[in-house]
Write an enzyme that holds these catalytic residues in place. Structure first.
Site, PDB file in Angstrom:
ATOM      1  N   LYS A  31      23.006 102.244 -21.360  1.00  0.00           N
ATOM      2  CA  LYS A  31      24.262 102.669 -21.987  1.00  0.00           C
ATOM      3  C   LYS A  31      25.253 103.037 -20.880  1.00  0.00           C
ATOM      4  O   LYS A  31      25.697 102.157 -20.163  1.00  0.00           O
ATOM      5  CB  LYS A  31      23.996 103.816 -22.967  1.00  0.00           C
ATOM      6  CG  LYS A  31      23.044 103.416 -24.117  1.00  0.00           C
ATOM      7  CD  LYS A  31      22.909 104.530 -25.138  1.00  0.00           C
ATOM      8  CE  LYS A  31      22.076 104.115 -26.334  1.00  0.00           C
ATOM      9  NZ  LYS A  31      20.640 104.379 -26.189  1.00  0.00           N
TER      10      LYS A  31
ATOM     11  N   ASP B 109      17.547 114.605 -24.982  1.00  0.00           N
ATOM     12  CA  ASP B 109      17.683 113.147 -24.961  1.00  0.00           C
ATOM     13  C   ASP B 109      19.143 112.856 -24.620  1.00  0.00           C
ATOM     14  O   ASP B 109      20.032 113.012 -25.459  1.00  0.00           O
ATOM     15  CB  ASP B 109      17.311 112.589 -26.345  1.00  0.00           C
ATOM     16  CG  ASP B 109      17.528 111.089 -26.443  1.00  0.00           C
ATOM     17  OD1 ASP B 109      18.086 110.499 -25.496  1.00  0.00           O
ATOM     18  OD2 ASP B 109      17.138 110.518 -27.473  1.00  0.00           O
TER      19      ASP B 109
ATOM     20  N   TYR C  85       2.202  91.275 -14.460  1.00  0.00           N
ATOM     21  CA  TYR C  85       1.564  92.407 -15.153  1.00  0.00           C
ATOM     22  C   TYR C  85       1.290  93.524 -14.155  1.00  0.00           C
ATOM     23  O   TYR C  85       0.718  93.282 -13.104  1.00  0.00           O
ATOM     24  CB  TYR C  85       0.244  91.965 -15.797  1.00  0.00           C
ATOM     25  CG  TYR C  85       0.380  91.723 -17.284  1.00  0.00           C
ATOM     26  CD1 TYR C  85       0.849  92.733 -18.117  1.00  0.00           C
ATOM     27  CD2 TYR C  85       0.052  90.495 -17.847  1.00  0.00           C
ATOM     28  CE1 TYR C  85       0.980  92.521 -19.477  1.00  0.00           C
ATOM     29  CE2 TYR C  85       0.181  90.275 -19.207  1.00  0.00           C
ATOM     30  CZ  TYR C  85       0.653  91.300 -20.021  1.00  0.00           C
ATOM     31  OH  TYR C  85       0.796  91.096 -21.352  1.00  0.00           O
TER      32      TYR C  85
ATOM     33  N   ARG D 122      18.019  97.173 -20.308  1.00  0.00           N
ATOM     34  CA  ARG D 122      17.481  97.924 -21.447  1.00  0.00           C
ATOM     35  C   ARG D 122      16.160  98.537 -21.001  1.00  0.00           C
ATOM     36  O   ARG D 122      15.258  97.834 -20.527  1.00  0.00           O
ATOM     37  CB  ARG D 122      17.267  97.000 -22.650  1.00  0.00           C
ATOM     38  CG  ARG D 122      18.535  96.303 -23.072  1.00  0.00           C
ATOM     39  CD  ARG D 122      18.421  95.679 -24.430  1.00  0.00           C
ATOM     40  NE  ARG D 122      18.759  96.642 -25.441  1.00  0.00           N
ATOM     41  CZ  ARG D 122      20.004  96.896 -25.865  1.00  0.00           C
ATOM     42  NH1 ARG D 122      21.021  96.244 -25.350  1.00  0.00           N
ATOM     43  NH2 ARG D 122      20.228  97.788 -26.795  1.00  0.00           N
TER      44      ARG D 122
ATOM     45  N   THR E 238      17.968 106.446 -22.057  1.00  0.00           N
ATOM     46  CA  THR E 238      17.905 105.001 -21.903  1.00  0.00           C
ATOM     47  C   THR E 238      18.742 104.640 -20.683  1.00  0.00           C
ATOM     48  O   THR E 238      19.556 105.442 -20.206  1.00  0.00           O
ATOM     49  CB  THR E 238      18.438 104.279 -23.155  1.00  0.00           C
ATOM     50  OG1 THR E 238      19.663 104.873 -23.560  1.00  0.00           O
ATOM     51  CG2 THR E 238      17.444 104.347 -24.292  1.00  0.00           C
TER      52      THR E 238
ATOM     53  N   GLU F 119       0.090  96.999 -15.086  1.00  0.00           N
ATOM     54  CA  GLU F 119      -0.411  98.221 -15.715  1.00  0.00           C
ATOM     55  C   GLU F 119      -0.876  99.225 -14.657  1.00  0.00           C
ATOM     56  O   GLU F 119      -1.541  98.840 -13.682  1.00  0.00           O
ATOM     57  CB  GLU F 119      -1.589  97.929 -16.646  1.00  0.00           C
ATOM     58  CG  GLU F 119      -1.164  97.380 -17.979  1.00  0.00           C
ATOM     59  CD  GLU F 119      -1.329  95.898 -18.056  1.00  0.00           C
ATOM     60  OE1 GLU F 119      -1.124  95.226 -17.013  1.00  0.00           O
ATOM     61  OE2 GLU F 119      -1.674  95.408 -19.142  1.00  0.00           O
TER      62      GLU F 119
HETATM   63  N1  DSN Z   1      21.355 102.344 -31.081  1.00  0.00           N
HETATM   64  C1  DSN Z   1      21.710 103.426 -30.209  1.00  0.00           C
HETATM   65  C2  DSN Z   1      23.108 103.895 -30.467  1.00  0.00           C
HETATM   66  O1  DSN Z   1      23.917 103.069 -30.826  1.00  0.00           O
HETATM   67  O2  DSN Z   1      23.416 105.056 -30.302  1.00  0.00           O
HETATM   68  C3  DSN Z   1      20.771 104.551 -30.245  1.00  0.00           C
HETATM   69  O3  DSN Z   1      19.507 104.152 -30.583  1.00  0.00           O
END
Ligand code: DSN
Length: 420
Positions: free
Chosen positions: A232, A202, A55, A238, A229, A57
């Site tokens: 990707k 974003d 943890y 993640r 994120t 925080e």
């Molecule tokens: N689920 C993601 C995508 O496939 O673009 C975005 O949240």
């Protein structure tokens, strides 16, 4: 790790069997969902490490629990590397994933009812950019702008400026999860400056490509907030990353914790540090160039097979195929046909789609995962031809069996990172 896998096989064979099944599925098929990738094997090590026990925080040097000498090291490295990679003044690496990351920005910078401009969902915007079904969509007064698919997906900045002058938004959000072009961030910023709005981009889908210099960087265009994120195109765990100007740093940090989240997932934070370090290496630029080149090759191969691509093509890693216009069947049928030959994609609405989201007109494809695996032009050309064959013969069992065999044979030559 082998010993622990054996232990899992003995103590919980149902979960172990599912794990092995997923490994085999990933190895025997081609992954084309544009938001997926193969995480760095080094990151898989940290995800399954003792950092998950901790943890933490608070932030480095200011935590609410003891025992932070190593978590402070990894979070400081993750933040510093992220700042260097994108040229940002401040980085927060604690968001658990994309939706929480965007919510953390909105919740601290906006009041309920404030007006925000965001890209329409069917034109490629994300659920968290004001879609009415999301909590964020309900909390703020979103005005959704669109792209022009007939004009290479161009954003009509004159119309956007007019909307902004009339509606006086508190924030202008740009970015996408299903848009095959790059964005001109300077134009968004100029409109925002004229009306006194904050700017947020974003870049979740394209974070890796922006980091590699292959696409425009909204940080360089002076955006107040840039979110991405990390799992990707970046190939990380993640997680979410918020980049912002120093003037907003305290607000953003407080918004993530204690505003929205509790303890950060330090096993993922360690993975984010590794991911940022990898993307700082010179080879990362080659990888990004490979993703874009593969997207061009796949797009051409599909068009040669009769595909009608939304906006007419792609400038990034993804493309959206309008299956109804191309071949007269919907994206659900296309997705299922491709699943049956071990090619994974997702059905996708097209701009102002007359069909519903579970039976939309299109499919969405992307090349990061295949590029990670080592696919180049030859493989992309084969892939495009197989896809057209499988989709247009989706009721022909013999054709589907033949294509599946060809896909499996190709896959056997390209191991999946992280799968022994
Ligand atoms: N689920 C993601 C995508 O496939 O673009 C975005 O949240």
């Amino acid at each position: 790790m082998d010993a622990y896998r054996k232990l899992l096989a003995q103590t919980d064979p149902e979960i172990y069997d599912a794990l092995v099944g997923e490994e085999k599925r990933q190895a025997a098929g081609i992954e084309l969902i544009p938001s997926e990738n193969y995480c760095w094997p080094e990151v898989l090590v940290t995800l399954g490490s003792v950092f998950t026990n901790k943890y933490s925080e608070g932030y480095p040097g200011r935590r609410y629990y003891g025992g932070q000498e190593y978590t402070d090291v990894i979070e400081t490295l993750a933040r510093d590397r992220a700042k260097e990679l994108f040229g940002a003044e401040h980085a927060n690496v604690q968001p658990l994933s994309g939706a929480a990351m965007n919510a953390a920005v909105y919740l601290v910078m906006l009041e309920p009812g404030d007006t925000v401009l965001g890209m329409d969902l069917s034109h490629g915007g994300h659920l968290t950019h004001g879609a009415p079904v999301s909590h964020m969509g309900k909390l703020y007064n979103w005005i959704r702008y669109k792209s022009d698919p007939a004009n290479k997906g161009a954003i009509d900045f004159e119309a956007l400026r007019k909307t902004a002058l009339e509606s006086k938004p508190k924030m202008i959000v740009c970015g996408f999860s299903s848009y095959p072009r790059d964005l001109d961030y300077a134009q968004f910023k100029a409109i925002a400056d004229e009306v006194g709005a904050l700017t947020m981009a974003d870049i979740s889908h394209i974070g890796g490509l922006v980091a590699g210099g292959a696409l425009n960087n909204p940080v360089a265009a002076g955006f107040d907030f840039v979110t991405t994120t990390t799992h990707k195109s970046l190939r990380g765990p993640r997680g979410g990353l918020i980049l912002c100007k120093e003037q907003f740093a305290k607000q953003i940090d407080k918004s993530v914790f204690p505003g929205l989240q509790g303890g950060p997932h330090m096993n993922a934070v360690a993975g984010i540090a590794i991911t940022m370090g990898k993307a700082l290496q010179p080879e990362w630029k080659d990888y990004c160039r490979g993703i874009l080149a593969n997207a061009q090759t796949l797009a051409k191969a599909l068009v040669a097979g009769g595909a009608d691509l939304v906006t007419g093509g792609t400038d990034n890693h993804m493309m959206v195929v309008d299956c109804v216009t191309s071949w007269g069947f919907n994206g659900k049928i296309a997705e299922e046909a491709l699943d049956r030959v071990n090619i994974t994609c997702n059905k996708q609405v097209i701009p102002d789609d007359p069909n519903p989201p579970l039976r939309p007109s299109g499919i969405r494809l992307g090349t990061p995962a295949a590029t990670t695996r080592g696919f180049g032009a030859d493989e992309m050309n084969k892939l495009g031809a197989w896809m057209v064959e499988a989709m247009t013969s989706h009721e022909d069992e013999a054709v589907l069996a033949k294509v599946k065999g060809e896909v499996e044979e190709l896959c056997s030559q390209f191991p999946v990172p992280g799968v022994e």
